[in-house]
Design a protein around this motif. Structure first.
Motif, short mmCIF file in Angstrom:
data_model
loop_
_atom_site.label_atom_id
_atom_site.label_comp_id
_atom_site.label_asym_id
_atom_site.label_seq_id
_atom_site.Cartn_x
_atom_site.Cartn_y
_atom_site.Cartn_z
N ASN A 182 0.88 -1.11 0.12
CA ASN A 182 0.13 0.04 -0.23
C ASN A 182 0.72 1.24 -0.04
N GLY A 183 2.03 1.03 -0.06
CA GLY A 183 3.17 2.23 -0.33
C GLY A 183 3.27 3.20 0.95
N TYR A 184 3.90 4.26 0.74
CA TYR A 184 4.42 5.12 1.88
C TYR A 184 3.79 6.38 1.83
N GLY A 185 2.94 6.75 0.75
CA GLY A 185 2.18 7.79 0.63
C GLY A 185 3.31 9.18 0.45
N LYS A 186 2.92 10.14 0.97
CA LYS A 186 3.64 11.60 0.83
C LYS A 186 4.80 11.38 1.83
N ILE A 187 5.95 11.39 1.38
CA ILE A 187 7.15 11.51 2.27
C ILE A 187 8.33 12.45 1.82
N GLU A 219 13.25 10.83 3.90
CA GLU A 219 12.41 9.57 4.12
C GLU A 219 12.58 8.62 2.84
N VAL A 220 12.43 9.08 1.64
CA VAL A 220 12.60 8.56 0.40
C VAL A 220 13.96 7.51 0.50
N PHE A 221 15.10 8.16 0.81
CA PHE A 221 16.20 7.36 1.00
C PHE A 221 16.27 6.61 2.19
N SER A 246 12.70 4.15 -0.79
CA SER A 246 11.42 3.91 -1.68
C SER A 246 11.86 4.05 -3.06
N ASN A 247 11.69 3.11 -4.01
CA ASN A 247 12.02 2.86 -5.30
C ASN A 247 11.18 3.98 -6.33
N ILE A 248 9.90 4.03 -5.62
CA ILE A 248 9.10 5.08 -6.59
C ILE A 248 9.32 6.47 -6.36
N GLY A 249 10.02 6.81 -5.09
CA GLY A 249 10.31 8.31 -4.64
C GLY A 249 11.43 8.55 -5.35
N VAL A 250 12.54 7.82 -5.53
CA VAL A 250 13.76 8.01 -6.50
C VAL A 250 13.34 8.12 -7.82
N ALA A 251 12.40 7.19 -8.33
CA ALA A 251 12.12 7.29 -9.81
C ALA A 251 11.55 8.56 -10.15
N LYS A 252 10.54 8.94 -9.24
CA LYS A 252 9.84 10.50 -9.39
C LYS A 252 10.86 11.25 -9.49
N LYS A 310 26.86 17.07 2.57
CA LYS A 310 26.18 17.24 3.74
C LYS A 310 24.88 16.73 3.47
N LYS A 311 24.22 16.85 2.45
CA LYS A 311 22.87 16.22 2.37
C LYS A 311 23.10 14.60 2.28
N VAL A 312 23.82 14.16 1.52
CA VAL A 312 23.87 12.49 1.48
C VAL A 312 24.65 12.00 2.75
N ARG A 313 25.27 12.66 3.48
CA ARG A 313 25.70 11.99 4.67
C ARG A 313 24.46 12.04 5.70
N ALA A 314 23.79 13.33 5.59
CA ALA A 314 22.74 13.10 6.55
C ALA A 314 21.70 11.92 6.23
N MET A 315 21.51 11.81 4.91
CA MET A 315 20.59 10.60 4.46
C MET A 315 21.01 9.14 4.95
N LEU A 316 22.52 9.14 4.69
CA LEU A 316 22.93 7.77 5.24
C LEU A 316 23.00 7.51 6.65
N GLU A 317 23.16 8.55 7.51
CA GLU A 317 23.00 8.17 8.87
C GLU A 317 21.53 7.92 9.27
N GLY A 318 20.61 8.82 8.51
CA GLY A 318 19.32 8.41 8.77
C GLY A 318 18.87 7.08 8.30
N VAL A 319 19.49 6.28 7.52
CA VAL A 319 19.03 4.99 7.05
C VAL A 319 19.35 4.14 8.49
N VAL A 320 20.35 4.42 9.18
CA VAL A 320 20.47 3.46 10.36
C VAL A 320 19.75 3.97 11.53
N GLU A 321 19.64 5.63 11.84
CA GLU A 321 18.91 5.82 12.78
C GLU A 321 17.34 5.70 12.99
#
Length: 699
Positions: free
Chosen positions: A345-350, A354-356, A360-366, A481-492
């Motif tokens: 049923n998907g993640y909806g609006k994120i 959060e896409v990373f 979310s495949n759909i989020g990256v594709a869009k 700075k952005k991608v580091r925050a995303m990578l840390e967020g994956v684990v957090e």
């Protein structure tokens, strides 16, 4: 009457012909023996005597702390020229020699060896191999004292033919990384890639072909071999052990096809662990270097989303992590195909963050469609800028070439952009994927991984290796700075929150890619986790790949990430620099004597004399000694190695201990890491009976 005369005539003619033929043969023999004798002797000698290579001793392979990972130990085959000894020496010693040979080898009777030697002597055979079994150095010293043999090679005829065997003290550890090389000079790993350095230069000596084989002729023309150089690797034995054990457990648990783990120092590019295990009937073994080679080159899956998001932020810096993306109900149509997300049923609006985090495949594709839909070449150009399409120039032979599609390719379809963005329709080796994550950890500088630090001749460094910069800056500081925050967020908060640590921060990305069989995607997966730690001050980067796991939970977070966590925990626990320790630094006492415990008398005396250290042998001419430090000098006391007795190897270096114990026919099990032996399982001086194995502990 006429018939009788005819027969007699024929007989006489035949007899005359035979006589003439016989005379011709005698004449020819005389010509060959007398007139042309010297000529034919020279030709015979020329064909009988030839040069044969004398192989050099192969160099050692060391870990980063100089623990021996591979070395060569000497063994011997015993041959004999029974014609050399004079009659008195031969007749006086043949019975005792035959008895000793029979008892030592235990395969043939005393009479067998006596007959074999006597028959060869009677036939004038100058070379016989007494037994094909190889003996060690201690056996050689013992046999050199036997009757007939004790007269030496020139008067007794004994020939000890040296044979070297490759020995790995740590057994199967890093076996594929160490590698091998066969007689055809084909192989893999360090042994193959650095064969020119390890093998040295063979010498040559004059040999004579004789009945039963050949024997060396030492006439002063022989050329001594130049022994091979040693290589010092970047491998940390402790981390390598942890990596292999953690990987093995994960593979066994999931019944996967193969797995690989690579751990690298962020700043130096030094590979600290590289484990490769493939499935066989008997379990898992290091059968192929999946970390580097073409068999490990696969579609990376979601770990490739890091490259896609880096390209997005470079192309559209206005995109923020807090921007929203509607991923819908988890099913999104692109051209004539559908893309799905892992969540029903998907993640909806994120948010973009959060896409990373949720992968979310759909989020990256869009996001890719919105910003690169009309500029698909720009996306690929950024991948090229990151160095994704180039090999790393790794020191081991066999690095796979990455495959990155371009819009000009005939296989570029309407769905290729979005497919590539989530890690499909492209192929990378695990090491090539790790190099990008390491670049993010290294403030944007992409460097070449290395696994060999130095090439040495004894203690002299012949050549040293340092990493080189492949890309000065893969992206801007804002993108970092952005991608580091995303990578840390994956684990957090995201797909890898199961490996979150209370002691240090981890940054990384999970990956789960479907595999292709017979041209179609099937429900088999290649799972992965790539990242670095500590996230606030990265010291190590690491990637884990586990291919085709079976069971219910077959995602990267369930299978690969826990292996990363186990290795990271061990690395963090033993690295005091990451703890910001306040321990005092001990100032060495320069006036104290060096720490020397045991070793070869000749070696220790030579070293002490060159360093100006007073040393005194105490009533000994033994080859091996113990060291008793005095106030201002070192005293050497006997540490004899006796046949049939367990040697005392405490205090010796690992190589010396392996040499002595191997010569006693003991199988050695090495535990711990260090330069010297601290303990041994068998008591020194005890009799070696049926026990053929000894454990030594290093410190």
């Amino acid at each position: 009457m006429n018939i009788k005369k005819s027969i007699v005539l024929r007989v006489r003619v035949a007899f005359l012909v035979i006589c003439i033929f016989a005379c011709a043969i005698v004449y020819k023999i005389g010509v060959i023996q007398i007139k042309d004798g010297e000529k034919w002797k020279a030709i015979s000698k020329e064909r009988r005597i030839y040069y044969r290579p004398v192989f050099a001793t192969r160099g050692n392979i060391y870990s980063d702390n100089e623990s021996i990972m591979a070395t060569s130990l000497p063994f011997y085959r015993v041959a004999f020229d029974p014609t050399i000894a004079d009659a008195k020496t031969f007749n006086a010693g043949i019975d005792s020699l035959s008895m000793l040979l029979s008892r030592f080898y235990g395969d043939k009777s005393e009479d067998y060896y006596r007959r074999k030697i006597k028959n060869a002597r009677h036939a004038g055979r100058q070379y016989i191999r007494l037994n094909s079994r190889q003996i060690n150095y201690q056996d050689k010293k013992m046999m050199a004292k036997w009757p007939v043999f004790r007269s030496g090679k020139n008067k007794g005829g004994v020939i000890f033919e040296k044979v070297e065997k490759r020995f790995k003290p740590f057994g199967m550890l890093a076996e594929r990384t160490i590698g091998f090389i066969n007689e055809d000079k084909n192989g893999a790993g360090l042994e193959f890639s650095f064969n020119d350095n390890l093998s040295g230069t063979d010498g040559e000596a004059l040999f004579e072909r004789i009945a039963g084989g050949s024997k060396p002729i030492y006439d002063g023309t022989e050329v001594k071999p130049q022994h091979g150089y040693d290589i010092k690797t970047t491998i940390d034995i402790n981390l390598q052990d942890v990596a292999e054990n953690a990987l093995y457990k994960a593979l066994e648990k999931t019944d996967a096809e193969y797995g690989t783990v690579i751990m690298m120092e962020v700043k130096t590019g030094e590979i600290k662990a590289m484990a490769n295990l493939g499935k066989t009937k008997g379990g898992y073994i290091e059968d192929y270097n999946y970390a580097v080679g073409s068999q490990g080159r696969t579609e990376p899956g979601s770990t490739f989303k890091l490259a896609s998001m880096m390209a997005l932020f470079e192309y559209a810096p206005e995109v923020n992590l807090t921007d929203s993306i509607d991923t819908g109900n988890g099913r999104y149509k692109i051209k004539n195909t559908y893309m799905t997300d892992a969540k029903i049923n998907g993640y909806g609006k994120i948010t973009v963050q959060e896409v990373f985090e949720k992968s979310s495949n759909i989020g990256v594709a869009k996001l890719m469609e919105k910003h690169f839909g009309s500029h698909q070449q720009a996306y690929v150009d950024y991948l090229d800028k990151f160095g994704m399409g180039n090999t790393l120039g790794f020191q081991l032979d066999g690095e796979a070439r990455p495959f990155i599609k371009h819009p000009q390719d005939r296989t570029w379809y309407g769905t290729t952009l979005t497919s590539m963005a989530i890690g499909y329709e492209t192929k990378l080796s695990p090491l090539q994927t790790l190099a990008l994550y390491n670049a993010v950890a290294n403030n944007g500088t992409k460097i070449q991984p290395i696994i060999v630090k130095e090439i040495r001749k004894a203690d002299k460094v012949v050549q040293s290796f340092k990493t080189r910069v492949l890309v000065d800056k893969v992206c801007s500081d804002a993108t970092l700075k952005k991608v580091r925050a995303m990578l840390e967020g994956v684990v957090e908060n995201g797909t890898a929150k199961n490996i979150k640590s209370a002691d240090y921060k981890v940054a990384g990305k999970t990956g789960t890619a479907r595999k292709v069989k017979d041209g179609k995607y099937v429900r088999e997966y290649s799972t992965s986790f790539a990242g670095y730690f500590p996230a606030d001050n990265p010291k190590y980067s690491c990637i884990v790949i586990i291919d085709s796991p079976k069971g219910v939970n077959v995602y990267g977070s369930d299978v690969a990430a826990p292996v990363f966590k186990e290795l990271a925990d061990k690395a963090y626990a033993r690295d005091l620099e990451m703890h910001k320790s306040l321990r005092e630094r001990v100032t060495p006492n320069k006036e104290s004597l060096p720490l020397v415990k045991a070793g070869s008398l000749d070696d220790l005396s030579t070293i002490c004399n060159r360093l100006g250290i007073s040393n005194h042998p105490k009533n000994t001419d033994e080859e091996w000694v113990k060291v008793q430090p005095g106030r201002r000098s070192l005293d050497f006391v006997p540490n004899p190695v006796l046949d049939g007795k367990v040697p005392d190897v405490v205090g010796l270096t690992l190589r010396d201990a392996l040499f002595i114990l191997g010569n006693q026919n003991l199988k050695v099990n090495v535990q711990g890491v260090g330069k010297r032996v601290e303990k041994q399982s068998l008591e020194a001086g005890s009799t070696i009976n049926k026990v053929k194995q000894i454990t030594i502990v290093l410190s």
